[in-house]
Scaffold this motif. Structure first.
Motif, PDB file in Angstrom:
ATOM      1  N   PRO A 165       0.806  -1.224   0.000  1.00 21.16           N
ATOM      2  CA  PRO A 165       0.000   0.000   0.000  1.00 21.16           C
ATOM      3  C   PRO A 165       0.839   1.274   0.000  1.00 21.16           C
ATOM      4  CG  PRO A 165      -0.129  -1.090   2.128  1.00 21.16           C
ATOM      5  CD  PRO A 165       0.628  -2.007   1.230  1.00 21.16           C
ATOM      6  N   HIS A 166       2.055   1.216   0.538  1.00 20.85           N
ATOM      7  CA  HIS A 166       2.882   2.428   0.593  1.00 20.85           C
ATOM      8  C   HIS A 166       4.305   2.117   0.135  1.00 20.85           C
ATOM      9  CE1 HIS A 166      -0.402   4.062   2.868  1.00 20.85           C
ATOM     10  NE2 HIS A 166      -0.279   3.093   3.746  1.00 20.85           N
ATOM     11  N   SER A 167       4.896   3.092  -0.517  1.00 22.57           N
ATOM     12  CA  SER A 167       6.294   2.969  -0.921  1.00 22.57           C
ATOM     13  C   SER A 167       6.750   4.360  -1.320  1.00 22.57           C
ATOM     14  CB  SER A 167       6.434   1.998  -2.097  1.00 22.57           C
ATOM     15  OG  SER A 167       5.576   2.377  -3.157  1.00 22.57           O
ATOM     16  N   THR A 168       8.015   4.489  -1.697  1.00 26.20           N
ATOM     17  CA  THR A 168       8.473   5.800  -2.159  1.00 26.20           C
ATOM     18  C   THR A 168       8.940   5.686  -3.603  1.00 26.20           C
ATOM     19  OG1 THR A 168      10.699   5.389  -1.358  1.00 26.20           O
ATOM     20  CG2 THR A 168       9.221   6.563   0.124  1.00 26.20           C
ATOM     21  N   SER A 212      12.426   4.166  -3.905  1.00 28.22           N
ATOM     22  CA  SER A 212      12.729   2.826  -3.379  1.00 28.22           C
ATOM     23  C   SER A 212      12.188   1.720  -4.258  1.00 28.22           C
ATOM     24  CB  SER A 212      12.160   2.683  -1.966  1.00 28.22           C
ATOM     25  OG  SER A 212      10.753   2.583  -2.013  1.00 28.22           O
TER      26      SER A 212
END
Lengths: 316, 430
Positions: B257-260, B263
């Motif tokens: 659900p989340h990442s950058t 990355s």
């Protein structure tokens, strides 16, 4: 701080010098102020004036879309008050302070006592090793910890895996992102507090421990009756510094999460930065800055009042 | 005696100093050198700063009267901040690149000049029409051309062929539709106990607002009207698109659900994820780093294929003298010539902005070796301009917050997007 001590000492010297020295004393006081003037000028120009100006700006709407300032009174503050994100940011700051300050202080004190023991030649190595994280620039350390916290290939999950703990997404999980930043900050900061505690520990006279030993006091009793009270002023200093730095947390957040996910790691300074330099809403940024300054002043005043009662200063 | 000699010394020094002034001015007068400051961001992984430096050097050699000084200014957000700060301080960089959605903000700040007069005269009037239509879209506002497409991209889907094979899928067939994407992502997700060892698909964080706009396009709708005055975040199509994300990341848990933004390309290289939504600008990085075979595909369709463009454009500052603006235009025209656009594309992986770039021999030779660089260009057929509005930074934050909340299952998609709609309306009307 050291400047004001100097004033007090000089006055002490002047009054002890007896009659006849009075004129010298008053001249001397004028001289002291003269010597203090450059520092005062710097403070006024670079600290108090900007603070006042920022408070003044906070009364205006001034942003990208209204490049000419419009006076709006306290509207920026009211907007903040009504904004759920502002309260979330404050909550995050509080959570960070509660998570980081006690742990960092206890760890710093504990390790300072350990490396103050007679460890022989290894002592220098231990001290250097423990102080090492403090010397790394915060941004570099934060870049490093982005990888340490990587859910797939990161060291942190690798080690916690040995303990049978579940793998976590750390920085990418809304519940674990802020704890991850707290963990990183404890690692980064405890060395500094350890150093201060170590210096203070070496200032405690050895005779006290010898006497306590003769009376048959154990290690625990010696800690609570001698070490802990005598470290009072140091603990107060460390506590105040820790509070200030906990409200200044920014670099880690900027590098590691950018306030995300879903603003769960958005903290006050980052929020100011976002408003002032990302959304270019200078009025709002100034209002937040003013809130920040007042909050810090109140907090520190409270700490001094509460703690000042039971901290023992030598020579008082 | 002492005093007098000190006085003479002072006078002598002053005289000597004064004497150099006219000399210095004289040295500068003939063939005066115009020095231009050029702020540029690097929005994706890779040593692109070197490429910009090399191009500026080449320009400087070919144009003796002008010296362009490139200043690397971080990724897109810091670059915008630096440009805004400099503009507000009255000392703007002469020429700069910022992210394309910021045009209305730059206009609100009165920071840039229209380029219509330059554009009309360039390359015998054939210059502007040669840019891909989708790339031209974010240049025009209020009937004028404000900046020139330079480092431009669209999102694409990368897939790891080895992992496809391992999961029993055809290694040469990426998903064509949302349904196939979901299906394949399930097969590609590897779990051990409660831990996910390998994700099916990563929709990269950081610029997930950009990727979300692409999904809405694929589903037949839009988010902000091209003139930046109307917003449409809570349409049925947008809610469906977000619901599809919630399916992938929350209900089926086949994507993180989340990442950058930074990355996820290394995650793809480390085979932590089998498919990746990201900019075409990372293709060269992946090609150089991945130890496995991977492909590049159109983003899967819902009602149709769909994408929107992204990246940065070249602009000229308003508050600088005309002669500097003319020099800055020479630089922009040179940087965006068919040949240099091709050179930049080969070096970076960005899509060449000019249609004629694809006839440049060096480009043809390069594409013959690796046809994956053509995917983003071909996808342009289905692409449109990126949403833009005044104070886009704030709009982006608002949207990202609600996307994060929705894919965590904290807020239903309908409610999240309705909230974005209300908040963005306030920002735009302010």
């Amino acid at each position: 701080m050291s400047n004001s001590t100097a004033v007090v000492n000089l006055e002490g010297v002047a009054s002890r010098a007896g009659p006849g020295a009075a004129t010298w004393g008053s001249r001397c006081r004028g001289g002291t102020y003269l010597y203090l003037a450059p520092a005062l000028v710097f403070l006024v120009v670079f600290t108090y004036y900007p603070m006042g100006f920022s408070a003044y700006l906070s009364l205006f709407q001034w942003n990208v879309l209204t490049p000419e300032k419009v006076f709006v009174g306290l509207e920026n503050y009211l907007t903040l008050w009504r904004q759920p994100l502002f309260w979330l940011v404050l909550r995050n700051n509080l959570f960070y302070a509660l998570g980081a300050i006690p742990a960092t202080m206890v760890l710093g004190l504990f390790l300072a006592i350990l490396v103050n023991q007679k460890l022989g030649a290894a002592r220098g190595i231990y001290r250097a090793a423990l102080f090492y994280p403090t010397m790394i620039p915060m941004v570099a350390a934060a870049m490093l910890w982005v990888w340490i916290f990587n859910p797939g290939i990161g060291l942190f999950n690798y080690y916690t895996g040995f303990l049978g703990l579940p793998r976590l997404d750390w920085l990418y999980d809304r519940h674990w992102a802020l704890p991850a930043i707290i963990i990183m900050s404890i690692w980064k900061n405890f060395g500094y507090y350890m150093l201060i505690y170590l210096a203070a520990l070496q200032g405690i006279p050895g005779e006290l421990y010898e006497a306590a030993g003769l009376e048959g006091a154990g290690a625990w009793a010696r800690f609570w009756s001698i070490t802990f009270p005598l470290l009072g002023p140091t603990s107060l200093f460390v506590f105040v510094v820790a509070i200030i730095s906990s409200f200044q947390v920014f670099d880690q957040v900027f590098v590691m999460t950018q306030g995300g996910p879903a603003d769960q790691t958005n903290v006050l300074i980052f929020y100011i930065y976002q408003n002032a330099f990302r959304f270019w809403d200078l009025g709002m940024g100034a209002a937040l800055t003013t809130v920040f300054i007042c909050l810090l002043l109140v907090l520190i005043a409270l700490v001094f009042r509460a703690v000042g009662r039971w901290v023992y200063y030598e020579g008082e | 005696m002492h005093l007098r000699s000190a006085m003479w010394l002072t006078v002598a020094v002053l005289l000597a100093f004064a004497a150099t002034l006219p000399l210095a001015a004289a040295a500068e007068a003939p063939g005066k050198l115009i020095r231009l400051t050029f702020y540029y961001p690097v929005g994706v992984a890779g040593p692109l700063a070197k490429v910009i430096g090399e191009m500026a050097d080449r320009f400087n050699k070919e144009h003796p009267g002008i010296e362009v000084v490139p200043v690397y200014s971080g990724d897109y957000d810091p670059t915008l901040q630096k440009v805004q700060t400099a503009v507000m301080a009255g000392n703007p960089p002469d020429v700069f690149i910022v992210e394309i959605s910021e045009l209305p903000t730059l206009l609100a700040m009165n920071a840039v000049i229209p380029l219509d007069d330059y554009v009309r005269k360039a390359e015998g009037g054939k210059y502007w029409e040669d840019f891909f239509p989708a790339f031209r879209e974010n240049s025009t506002l209020r009937g004028k051309i404000w900046w020139i497409p330079f480092q431009r991209s669209t999102p694409v889907l990368y897939w790891n062929k080895d992992l496809f094979k391992k999961a029993g899928l055809d290694r040469e067939k990426p998903p064509q539709s949302w349904a196939e994407l979901k299906d394949m992502a399930k097969k590609l997700t590897v779990r051990e106990g409660g831990d996910t060892k390998q994700w099916g698909v990563t929709i990269s964080g950081g610029w997930n607002d950009w990727l979300f706009e692409a999904f809405v396009r694929q589903n037949g709708s839009w988010l902000i009207s091209p003139d930046g005055t109307r917003v449409n975040f809570a349409s049925k199509e947008a809610v469906e698109a977000l619901d599809f994300w919630v399916d992938l990341m929350h209900r089926d848990k086949v994507g993180p659900p989340h990442s950058t933004w930074g990355s996820t390309p290394p995650d793809f290289v480390a085979q932590q994820t089998a498919m990746l939504y990201h900019s075409t600008g990372i293709l060269t990085f992946l090609r150089n780093s991945a130890k496995f075979d991977f492909g590049v595909a159109f983003m899967p369709k819902s009602k149709s294929f769909g994408a929107e463009v992204g990246g940065g454009n070249l602009a000229i500052a308003r508050k600088i003298p005309k002669e500097r603006q003319d020099a800055a235009w020479k630089f922009i025209e040179w940087m965006t010539s068919g040949e240099n656009a091709a050179h930049w594309s080969v070096a970076s992986g960005y899509v060449a902005t000019r249609q004629s770039s694809y006839n440049v021999p060096a480009m043809k030779e390069f594409l013959a070796k690796d046809a994956r660089y053509l995917v983003a260009r071909d996808q342009l057929k289905y692409a449109s301009g990126k949403m833009m509005a005044p104070n886009f930074q704030k709009i982006r934050e608002i949207l990202k917050k609600q996307l994060d909340d929705a894919v965590d299952g904290k807020v239903p998609p309908q409610e999240a997007l309705a909230s974005v709609q209300t908040q963005v309306e306030i920002v735009i009307k302010r």
